[in-house]
Scaffold this motif. Sequence first.
Motif, PDB file in Angstrom:
ATOM      1  N   LYS A   7       1.021  -1.086   0.177  1.00 58.26           N
ATOM      2  CA  LYS A   7       0.020  -0.067   0.090  1.00 58.26           C
ATOM      3  C   LYS A   7       0.825   1.303  -0.035  1.00 58.26           C
ATOM      4  CE  LYS A   7      -3.812   2.042   2.709  1.00 58.26           C
ATOM      5  NZ  LYS A   7      -4.935   2.253   1.660  1.00 58.26           N
ATOM      6  N   GLU A   8       2.034   1.258   0.647  1.00 53.58           N
ATOM      7  CA  GLU A   8       2.793   2.459   0.769  1.00 53.58           C
ATOM      8  C   GLU A   8       3.654   2.683  -0.413  1.00 53.58           C
ATOM      9  OE1 GLU A   8       7.117   3.139   3.067  1.00 53.58           O
ATOM     10  OE2 GLU A   8       5.413   1.957   4.357  1.00 53.58           O
ATOM     11  N   LEU A   9       3.805   1.703  -1.260  1.00 52.73           N
ATOM     12  CA  LEU A   9       4.570   1.772  -2.500  1.00 52.73           C
ATOM     13  C   LEU A   9       3.504   2.164  -3.417  1.00 52.73           C
ATOM     14  CD1 LEU A   9       6.956   1.337  -4.714  1.00 52.73           C
ATOM     15  CD2 LEU A   9       6.045  -1.074  -4.789  1.00 52.73           C
ATOM     16  N   LYS A  54       1.618   9.322  -6.153  1.00 54.05           N
ATOM     17  CA  LYS A  54       2.049  10.608  -5.759  1.00 54.05           C
ATOM     18  C   LYS A  54       2.927  11.115  -7.045  1.00 54.05           C
ATOM     19  CE  LYS A  54       3.949  13.522  -2.312  1.00 54.05           C
ATOM     20  NZ  LYS A  54       5.405  14.094  -2.607  1.00 54.05           N
ATOM     21  N   ALA A  55       3.814  10.109  -7.549  1.00 52.97           N
ATOM     22  CA  ALA A  55       4.813  10.489  -8.352  1.00 52.97           C
ATOM     23  C   ALA A  55       4.031  10.576  -9.849  1.00 52.97           C
ATOM     24  CB  ALA A  55       5.829   9.513  -8.562  1.00 52.97           C
ATOM     25  N   VAL A 103      12.979   5.572  -9.689  1.00 52.77           N
ATOM     26  CA  VAL A 103      13.823   5.165  -8.315  1.00 52.77           C
ATOM     27  C   VAL A 103      12.816   4.360  -7.647  1.00 52.77           C
ATOM     28  CG1 VAL A 103      14.021   6.262  -5.947  1.00 52.77           C
ATOM     29  CG2 VAL A 103      14.565   7.638  -8.371  1.00 52.77           C
ATOM     30  N   LEU A 104      11.532   3.899  -7.850  1.00 57.94           N
ATOM     31  CA  LEU A 104      10.792   3.039  -7.292  1.00 57.94           C
ATOM     32  C   LEU A 104      10.641   1.875  -8.094  1.00 57.94           C
ATOM     33  CD1 LEU A 104       7.880   5.363  -6.302  1.00 57.94           C
ATOM     34  CD2 LEU A 104       9.300   4.279  -4.773  1.00 57.94           C
ATOM     35  N   GLU A 105      11.397   1.962  -9.315  1.00 50.33           N
ATOM     36  CA  GLU A 105      11.204   0.792 -10.285  1.00 50.33           C
ATOM     37  C   GLU A 105      11.651  -0.751  -9.704  1.00 50.33           C
ATOM     38  OE1 GLU A 105      12.621  -0.330 -14.934  1.00 50.33           O
ATOM     39  OE2 GLU A 105      14.026   1.082 -13.693  1.00 50.33           O
TER      40      GLU A 105
END
Length: 169
Positions: free
Chosen positions: A5-7, A13-14, A25-27
């Motif tokens: 859920k946090e991810l 947001k991004a 960065v989140l990839e």
Amino acid sequence: MSKDKELKEKVLKAQQEGDIASLYVLEQQAHDTFDEDALQGFYANILDLAFERLTQTLEEHTKMDMNEVQDFATLRALYEYAIEHYSAGKTQDAAALFEVLSGLSNDEKFSAALKLHWMAAQEKISFDDFLDKIADIEATQRAGTFYISEFQSEAQKLLDNLKYKGKKA
């Protein structure tokens, strides 16, 4: 709050901020967390944002700056999309994308490299042959670029052959 859920909140947001760089960065986290469908959506969102930035850049008659993080991430996303087309055998689509990309950046090395990609795809050189005979993958890895930036001597033969045929690079 769960990591999943946090991810998803960070990704949302991004996306809302049009922040392609943050998505990259989140990839790795996305790869580790999301199922195949969610991962496809993740990359589709990166591509949608990249096309928005491409359209904006073309409408403004400007060039992307490889030193600006969002432009860098946009160029990367569009390059990866073009490579997907090329590796799938869609040489005409790939050639068109490479042509646009070659003129999109203020980075001369990137532009020159993409012109070689464009010419190879335009000449219907298979992606495997491009990798084997034209690109220098080891040198590219040493250079640390996100795109194929180093080439074998065969690349010069491609340029010379096209000039001989009267095609403009």
